[in-house]
Design an enzyme around this catalytic site. Structure first.
Site, PDB file in Angstrom:
ATOM      1  N   LYS A 103       4.099  -1.422  12.096  1.00  0.00           N
ATOM      2  CA  LYS A 103       4.132  -0.911  10.725  1.00  0.00           C
ATOM      3  C   LYS A 103       3.839   0.588  10.751  1.00  0.00           C
ATOM      4  CE  LYS A 103       2.760  -3.157   6.450  1.00  0.00           C
ATOM      5  NZ  LYS A 103       1.644  -3.827   5.788  1.00  0.00           N
TER       6      LYS A 103
HETATM    7  C1  E4P Z   1       2.252  -4.782   2.599  1.00  0.00           C
HETATM    8  O1  E4P Z   1       2.682  -4.911   3.723  1.00  0.00           O
HETATM    9  C2  E4P Z   1       0.867  -4.385   2.259  1.00  0.00           C
HETATM   10  O2  E4P Z   1      -0.003  -4.925   3.220  1.00  0.00           O
HETATM   11  C3  E4P Z   1       0.393  -4.901   0.933  1.00  0.00           C
HETATM   12  O3  E4P Z   1       1.376  -5.650   0.270  1.00  0.00           O
HETATM   13  C4  E4P Z   1      -0.335  -3.912   0.092  1.00  0.00           C
HETATM   14  O4  E4P Z   1      -0.692  -4.500  -1.124  1.00  0.00           O
HETATM   15  P1  E4P Z   1      -1.835  -3.947  -2.092  1.00  0.00           P
HETATM   16  O5  E4P Z   1      -1.223  -2.944  -3.004  1.00  0.00           O
HETATM   17  O6  E4P Z   1      -2.292  -5.163  -2.839  1.00  0.00           O
HETATM   18  O7  E4P Z   1      -2.910  -3.357  -1.225  1.00  0.00           O
END
Ligand code: E4P
Length: 213
Positions: free
Chosen positions: A84
């Site tokens: 990522k």
């Molecule tokens: C995606 O890969 C992220 O880990 C995640 O969806 C972030 O979400 P949040 O806005 O609830 O932190």
């Protein structure tokens, strides 16, 4: 649309692995930091042993060269690991270099159609628009996701779009309706998706009637 779970919590991942509907996992540094106990590598490898699908693990470096180095290291932890990468200029460079080495990437923190267009051009395997955080700013996260899906469709990009930052069950339905490839969903929302008060009431009534037989 495939369903991923958005967590680094091993109990949650183990629980949903038994349902047969979750085909991948996304984590991020904030989700990792919430979990105590095992280190990053062990946690990712344990997640990979629970779910036989893509598991996103995020780099901490912010410079392209370091991101690539970190990504190469993490990618060796398990064949299903996806690296990522934050969507920045350095992130683009890292995504491009990792794609040249056949290392799968997930471009994260996407808030606009143009960001998605650029990471797709750079060769990202996945791209994650953050729907809930766009809504939080008073803008329309689902409209941004719909624009991204149109662009991916028109130009035939292979990048798979992960609807991320899901806050509630309606986000999941709407993501499916606009054609997202994947939605990555918190454990709480996955549990809410299968529940319906009429299902619970129906079961209770069946049990009461059966008991009277
Ligand atoms: C995606 O890969 C992220 O880990 C995640 O969806 C972030 O979400 P949040 O806005 O609830 O932190």
């Amino acid at each position: 649309m495939q369903l991923f779970i958005d967590t680094a919590n091993l109990d949650e991942i183990k629980a949903v692995s038994k349902w047969g509907v979750v085909s991948g996992v996304t984590t991020n540094p904030s989700l990792m930091a919430k979990e105590t106990g095992a280190d990053f590598k062990t946690t990712i490898q344990t997640i990979c042993s629970y779910i036989d699908g893509p598991v996103s693990a995020e780099v901490i470096s912010l410079k392209a060269k370091e991101m690539v180095k970190e990504g190469e290291k993490i990618s060796k932890w398990h064949e299903n690991v996806v690296i990522k990468i934050p969507t920045t200029e350095d992130g683009l460079e890292a995504i491009y270099q990792l794609s040249q080495k056949d290392i799968a990437t997930n471009a994260t923190l996407i808030f606009s159609a143009n960001q998605a267009l650029m990471v797709a051009q750079a060769g990202a395997t996945y791209a994650s628009p953050f729907i809930g955080r766009i809504d939080d700013m008073g803008q329309d996260g689902m409209a941004v996701l719909a624009e991204i899906m149109d662009i991916m469709d028109v130009y035939g990009f292979e990048t798979q779009i992960i609807s991320a930052s899901i806050r509630h069950t309606r986000h999941v339905t709407d993501s499916a309706l606009v054609g997202a490839d994947i939605a990555t969903i918190p454990y709480k929302v996955l549990k809410q998706m299968i529940r319906h008060p009429l299902t619970d009431a129906g079961i209770e009534k069946f049990m009461q009637d059966w008991a009277k037989k």
